[in-house]
Design a protein around this motif. Structure first.
Motif, PDB file in Angstrom:
ATOM      1  N   SER A 153      80.737  34.973 -49.224  1.00 30.59           N
ATOM      2  CA  SER A 153      79.197  34.900 -48.880  1.00 30.59           C
ATOM      3  C   SER A 153      79.331  36.053 -48.593  1.00 30.59           C
ATOM      4  O   SER A 153      78.641  35.731 -47.993  1.00 30.59           O
ATOM      5  CB  SER A 153      78.478  33.802 -48.015  1.00 30.59           C
ATOM      6  OG  SER A 153      79.638  33.082 -46.850  1.00 30.59           O
ATOM      7  N   THR A 187      76.365  39.402 -49.007  1.00 27.03           N
ATOM      8  CA  THR A 187      75.210  39.235 -47.912  1.00 27.03           C
ATOM      9  C   THR A 187      75.950  41.131 -47.397  1.00 27.03           C
ATOM     10  O   THR A 187      75.308  41.932 -47.634  1.00 27.03           O
ATOM     11  CB  THR A 187      75.878  38.612 -46.487  1.00 27.03           C
ATOM     12  OG1 THR A 187      75.422  37.117 -46.721  1.00 27.03           O
ATOM     13  CG2 THR A 187      74.400  38.851 -45.871  1.00 27.03           C
ATOM     14  N   PHE A 242      77.367  32.293 -52.628  1.00 26.04           N
ATOM     15  CA  PHE A 242      75.914  32.983 -53.158  1.00 26.04           C
ATOM     16  C   PHE A 242      74.736  32.323 -52.757  1.00 26.04           C
ATOM     17  O   PHE A 242      73.675  32.499 -52.275  1.00 26.04           O
ATOM     18  CB  PHE A 242      76.107  34.292 -54.162  1.00 26.04           C
ATOM     19  CG  PHE A 242      74.595  34.709 -54.838  1.00 26.04           C
ATOM     20  CD1 PHE A 242      74.332  35.770 -53.556  1.00 26.04           C
ATOM     21  CD2 PHE A 242      74.019  34.354 -55.651  1.00 26.04           C
ATOM     22  CE1 PHE A 242      73.055  36.661 -54.195  1.00 26.04           C
ATOM     23  CE2 PHE A 242      72.526  35.096 -55.572  1.00 26.04           C
ATOM     24  CZ  PHE A 242      72.079  36.038 -55.165  1.00 26.04           C
ATOM     25  N   THR A 245      74.823  33.267 -49.219  1.00 24.25           N
ATOM     26  CA  THR A 245      73.932  34.569 -49.155  1.00 24.25           C
ATOM     27  C   THR A 245      73.131  34.074 -49.343  1.00 24.25           C
ATOM     28  O   THR A 245      71.792  35.520 -47.904  1.00 24.25           O
ATOM     29  CB  THR A 245      74.929  35.452 -49.847  1.00 24.25           C
ATOM     30  OG1 THR A 245      75.958  35.574 -50.224  1.00 24.25           O
ATOM     31  CG2 THR A 245      73.693  36.856 -50.199  1.00 24.25           C
TER      32      THR A 245
END
Length: 473
Positions: free
Chosen positions: A123, A127, A292, A296
């Motif tokens: 993540s 990001t 994700f 994210t």
């Protein structure tokens, strides 16, 4: 006049550079970069910069400690990389630019037992990749120019109040940081009691007061005598100068470290000297997917709004002589995570709360965060992950006090709203952000309210004056 003086100084610097290296034109640029870095890392005030370095720890320590104890985060690697980030950002920006944990990702990892280190790092990498792309394409700068100031202030106010409310919980309740839960009322007395936290808070208020005003009123022409008298009244007394010179946050943090050893003396036996082993994190396809979706997606709005947009605006308020682009901030946040997360370092970003906290306690230059970064790297290399046993005994109430003042300082940045309409939009954005615990939802509602107010004014003879962050387009 200030701009002209800066321009003259720059021309003088260029002249000196050309005189010192006339036969080596290619050496002029490296020399200028070196001079700029050296200027950015100069201490404005030794004790003040040291004190300012403590202003970000109220956020940093609880999150890092919780991830270390609950999800086996490699604390040694995190200390080394975040320390390196601090030094680099201090050298680049020349202001106390903070390096903080990505809070939304950390919250997911702490609350979800299936969200481990691979998901955490995935993540962070994703990001960072999105922020890096937004930066290099110039889209982040476009977003910064289009978002109304009142909406940015709403995000800052919500984040500041969120920090302050969390700080009060730290002070009032016994905390189980690995589970991010309260365990009951904190006792009045003891080495982590309410009295200790209250005394620390009172000490900081006496030393630092309400903080330095950002914009001093300009004296009116034709009132020279009155202005001189007013300036004389504003000068701090000898007592205020003595008290104000004390590094309050550093003294409070040092007290917490001493109390950590007093609370549990045998933690010395659990300390292993030497850096933690560093290796590349293996991330499976499922970890990329979960990282994700769960990490994210909720983190991106917070990173864009608070780590880039709000930091960019707050830095221009606190340091008007230094202007940073949203592009540069977005790129540095992206690179930090694209590189560090592969080795197990905690996903990191800049944060308006950290900048406000470090400014509150005296941080004025890049040397503030560079000093903090050097300390992190030393701890990471000498103690590694075993440093967590010391942090685990650090009085949480004392951390709450540091976090409280950082949150209040950030929230006070929103006091410059000049009209009722601006205040209305700001408070709508703040209320939704706090209740829904979502900066993205607050942002959407703030923008919607702003557009509705603009639509309401369309029928007037005089067109609606729209205030953008970068001025009127």
């Amino acid at each position: 006049m200030e701009y002209r003086n800066n321009q003259i100084s720059q021309n003088q610097a260029n002249h000196i550079t050309s005189q010192t290296a006339p036969n080596h034109p290619n050496s002029a640029f490296p020399a200028m970069v070196f001079d700029q870095v050296r200027t950015n890392l100069v201490f404005k005030s030794r004790w003040a910069e040291l004190n300012g370095a403590m202003g970000d720890l109220g956020t940093y320590i609880p999150i890092v400690l919780a991830l270390t104890l609950a999800r086996d985060l490699n604390l040694g690697t995190t200390l080394i990389f975040t320390g390196l980030y601090n030094i680099i950002t201090g050298a680049i920006y020349g202001v106390p630019m903070p390096v903080q944990p990505m809070k939304s990702i950390a919250a997911v990892a702490i609350s979800n037992p299936n969200f481990g280190v691979p998901e955490l790092m995935a993540s962070g990498i994703l990001t960072g990749g999105v922020l890096f792309a937004l930066g290099v394409t110039g889209l982040m700068d476009l977003v910064y120019k289009l978002i109304p100031l009142c909406v940015v202030r709403g995000i800052q106010l919500a984040q500041g109040l969120s920090f302050a409310l969390t700080a009060v919980k730290y002070i009032r309740k016994i905390q189980d940081l690995p589970k991010s839960k309260a365990k009951g009322e904190r006792p009045w007395f003891g080495l982590d009691g309410l009295v200790l936290a209250i005394v620390c808070a009172c000490f900081i208020i006496v030393v630092n007061g309400a903080g330095e005003e950002l914009h001093q009123p300009v004296a009116d022409e034709g009132h020279g005598d009155d202005s001189a008298e007013n300036e004389e009244d504003k000068k701090p007394s000898r007592w205020e100068r003595i008290i104000g010179s004390l590094p309050s946050a550093f003294m409070v943090f040092l007290l917490g470290v001493i109390l950590a050893f007093i609370r549990k003396p045998n933690i010395v036996d659990k300390i292993n000297f030497g850096p933690s082993s560093m290796e590349v994190v293996k991330i499976s396809g499922r970890a990329w997917k979960d990282g994700f979706i769960k990490g994210t997606i909720p983190q991106l709005p917070l990173s864009i709004l608070n780590s880039v947009i709000a930091v960019c605006k707050l830095s221009s308020d606190l340091f008007p002589e230094r202007q940073f682009s949203a592009t540069s901030l977005s790129v540095t946040v992206g690179l930090m995570n694209i590189v560090g997360c592969w080795f197990g370092a905690m996903p990191s970003c800049h944060g308006a709360g950290g900048l406000a906290g470090q400014y509150k306690f005296g941080g004025r230059s890049g040397a503030c965060v560079a000093l903090l970064g050097a300390a992190k790297m030393v701890l990471g290399l000498v103690l590694g992950t075993s440093f967590a046993v010391i942090l685990n005994q650090f009085p949480v109430g004392v951390l709450g006090v540091l976090l409280l003042f950082a949150g209040i300082e950030l929230a006070m940045a929103s006091r410059d709203m000049k009209t009722k309409e601006e205040s209305f939009v700001m408070l709508v954005c703040t209320a939704v952000s706090l209740v829904g615990s979502s900066a993205a939802l607050g942002f959407v509602c703030g923008i919607f309210a702003y557009l509705l107010l603009g639509l309401r004014k369309m029928g007037r003879n005089k067109p609606c004056s729209i205030i953008w962050i970068q001025g009127t387009p």
